[in-house]
Design an enzyme around this catalytic site. Structure first.
Site, PDB file in Angstrom:
ATOM      1  N   LYS A 191       0.839  -1.208   0.000  1.00  0.00           N
ATOM      2  CA  LYS A 191       0.000   0.000   0.000  1.00  0.00           C
ATOM      3  C   LYS A 191       0.871   1.255   0.000  1.00  0.00           C
ATOM      4  CE  LYS A 191      -3.842  -2.372   2.190  1.00  0.00           C
ATOM      5  NZ  LYS A 191      -4.543  -2.753   3.416  1.00  0.00           N
ATOM      6  N   ASP A 196     -11.068   2.960   4.127  1.00  0.00           N
ATOM      7  CA  ASP A 196     -11.564   1.579   4.039  1.00  0.00           C
ATOM      8  C   ASP A 196     -13.092   1.550   3.960  1.00  0.00           C
ATOM      9  OD1 ASP A 196      -9.583  -0.281   3.768  1.00  0.00           O
ATOM     10  OD2 ASP A 196      -9.227  -0.546   5.920  1.00  0.00           O
ATOM     11  N   GLN A 230      -4.473  -1.388   9.616  1.00  0.00           N
ATOM     12  CA  GLN A 230      -4.409  -2.727   9.032  1.00  0.00           C
ATOM     13  C   GLN A 230      -4.951  -3.756  10.026  1.00  0.00           C
ATOM     14  OE1 GLN A 230      -3.272  -3.405   5.795  1.00  0.00           O
ATOM     15  NE2 GLN A 230      -4.070  -5.458   6.195  1.00  0.00           N
TER      16      GLN A 230
END
Ligand code: NDP
Length: 293
Positions: free
Chosen positions: A56, A123, A100
């Site tokens: 990422k 997200d 994460q």
């Protein structure tokens, strides 16, 4: 048209998305006087997470964004992690915040999701963004589901009035995919482990999305001839090889369009994360480039 024959090439579509994002990032940076910033928090050293986070960070930098990883020890307290999220919420140079998962056991995932500011929640898992999605308001939408809709669009599969079946009802994939398909006027069935006659439900689908996490559970005789089949699953088969939830060998001859694993949905997730970060940056920043906190 990105499909080569009936195969939907997620790698190629993801490359197109990244190129589009890179161009818009250049414009944003010129106007705003700063690059969009994606901040990823990694607590602990789960080997899978370490790789995902590295990818990422690299992807963000490749499109011209600021990509920063905050590495915290496995023993970090929930209070310390949430304090970092709060500091990033307040920092006007930060557009996207991503924690994460999985997080270490002393940290409550729900608490983390609640703390990230909805406008920086790249997200798309904050309850505010979930509500926006289902009520048709502008908001940040989970990356993999957005990637799936982009793949279906690239394959020129019509959704209006089509029968869509999504197998799997997680907050991360199944439910938001269903909401997005509904918004495109598909008639949607959301199936799960308690669904009766799953084979028959799947056979009704013009668009079949499999997001279960069980290797090759959907065989060719569960699929309607000509259906568009999107395989989200990332599993290992008996030989340890990466495979999807769909039995590709028997489904591919029946399907009208199909995503492979690997090389289908997988590459879209990071591409859409970059797009979400850019959208967050654009909507937080006015035309004169003055950011909000
Ligand atoms: P979850 O484990 O959160 O959800 C799985 C869903 O599948 C649940 O709703 C469950 O039903 C349902 N299910 C389980 N067994 C059956 C069954 N026998 N028949 C019908 N439905 C069943 O998984 P995720 O949604 O997070 O992920 C799904 C898959 O997608 C995984 O393989 C994951 O690795 C992959 N994935 C891939 C991504 C990518 O970038 N390509 C991103 C995210 C996920 P119930 O709710 O009733 O328990």
């Amino acid at each position: 048209m990105r499909a080569v024959g009936k195969l939907i090439d997620g790698k190629a579509v993801a490359a197109t998305v990244r190129a589009e994002v890179a161009q818009r990032v250049a414009t944003f940076t010129r106007v705003a006087g700063r690059a969009p910033g994606l901040h990823v928090i990694l607590a602990g050293e789960d080997p899978g997470s370490v790789v995902y986070v590295r990818n990422k960070e690299k992807a963000a930098k490749e499109v011209g964004m600021v990509g920063e990883v905050h590495r915290l020890p496995d023993s970090v307290t929930e209070a310390d992690l949430l304090a970092l999220v709060e500091a990033l919420n307040q920092d006007s140079s930060v557009d996207g915040i991503l924690v994460q998962f999985p997080v270490p056991k002393q940290i409550h995932q729900a608490e983390v999701l609640r703390t990230i500011h909805p406008d920086k929640d790249v997200d798309g898992l904050h309850a505010v963004n979930v509500g926006r999605l289902w009520s048709g308001d502008e908001g940040l939408v989970p990356c993999t589901p957005r990637g799936i809709l982009r793949l279906i669009a690239e394959a020129r599969v019509p959704l209006k009035g089509a029968r869509a079946v999504v197998v799997g009802r997680s907050n991360l994939v199944g439910k938001p995919v269903a909401a997005l398909l509904l918004a495109e006027h598909a008639t949607v069935t959301l199936a799960h482990s308690r669904t009766v006659d799953l084979r028959e439900r799947c056979r009704e689908a013009d668009i079949l999305v499999a997001a279960v996490g069980r290797a090759k559970m959907i065989p060719g005789d569960w699929v309607k001839s000509g259906a568009c089949v999107i395989d989200v699953g990332m599993n290992r088969d008996g030989a340890g090889k990466l495979c999807g939830d769909v039995d590709f060998a028997s489904v591919e001859p029946v399907a009208g369009a199909i995503t492979p694993v690997p090389g289908g949905v997988g590459p879209m997730t990071i591409a859409m994360l970059l797009e979400n970060t850019l959208r967050a940056a654009e909507s937080r920043t006015n035309a004169r480039g003055q950011g909000r906190g």
